[in-house]
Design a protein around this motif. Structure first.
Motif, short mmCIF file in Angstrom:
data_model
loop_
_atom_site.label_atom_id
_atom_site.label_comp_id
_atom_site.label_asym_id
_atom_site.label_seq_id
_atom_site.Cartn_x
_atom_site.Cartn_y
_atom_site.Cartn_z
N ALA A 41 32.91 87.82 59.00
CA ALA A 41 32.14 86.64 58.61
C ALA A 41 32.70 85.37 59.22
O ALA A 41 33.07 85.33 60.39
N ASP A 42 32.77 84.35 58.42
CA ASP A 42 33.10 82.99 58.85
C ASP A 42 34.52 82.89 59.38
O ASP A 42 35.42 83.62 58.97
N ASN A 43 34.70 81.92 60.26
CA ASN A 43 36.04 81.56 60.68
C ASN A 43 36.08 80.06 60.95
O ASN A 43 35.05 79.41 61.07
N ASP A 44 37.29 79.52 60.97
CA ASP A 44 37.45 78.11 61.33
C ASP A 44 38.71 77.96 62.14
O ASP A 44 39.62 78.79 62.09
N GLN A 60 40.07 83.64 59.50
CA GLN A 60 38.97 84.58 59.62
C GLN A 60 38.75 85.27 58.28
O GLN A 60 39.70 85.69 57.63
N THR A 61 37.49 85.38 57.86
CA THR A 61 37.13 86.08 56.63
C THR A 61 36.50 87.42 56.98
O THR A 61 35.63 87.49 57.84
N GLU A 122 40.94 87.02 53.58
CA GLU A 122 41.02 85.78 54.36
C GLU A 122 42.37 85.78 55.07
O GLU A 122 43.42 85.89 54.44
#
Length: 128
Positions: A41-44, A60-61, A122
């Motif tokens: 899924a999402d990352n930043d 990273q999720t 996470e």
């Protein structure tokens, strides 16, 4: 390539190698997909630059869903294997990686007619 994309791609390849036909990204799988499955899924990304390099962190999720709430151990085992894959990732094409922190949760998920277990991992990596 951007560090977060390079990490995402490396994790996607490694997870698909361990769990063929059970790893999804971009969109959740269609209804009727067999459980358990993983969703990258999402990352930043947070980065800094000095005179000669870019360095920073990428978070990273990774989600895991299972349709049998009585098989919590299966979800826990998949999360453990995902953590091991993350820890083994030391280099990609342009960056060196090191796991800085991991946060794991296993939750009841009642967003569908069928009760599910939802594992959330996470992971924060540093890169240079």
């Amino acid at each position: 390539m951007d560090p977060q994309q390079e990490l995402f791609s490396a994790l996607l390849v490694a997870l698909k190698k361990e769990y063929p036909d059970s790893v999804y990204d971009t969109f959740l799988p269609p209804e009727g997909t067999p459980y358990p499955f993983l969703y990258l899924a999402d990352n930043d990304q947070n980065d800094r630059e000095n005179k000669s390099a870019v360095f920073g962190t990428v978070s990273q999720t990774i989600h895991v869903w299972h349709s049998n709430p009585r098989q919590r151990g299966t979800v826990s085992q998949i999360l453990l294997q995902a953590k091991q894959i993350c820890r083994k990732l030391e280099h990609t094409g342009h960056f060196s990686w090191s796991v800085q922190e991991m946060n794991q949760q296993i939750l009841a998920d009642i967003t569908t007619k069928q009760p599910l277990l939802h594992g959330i991992l996470e992971v924060t990596f540093s890169f240079s």
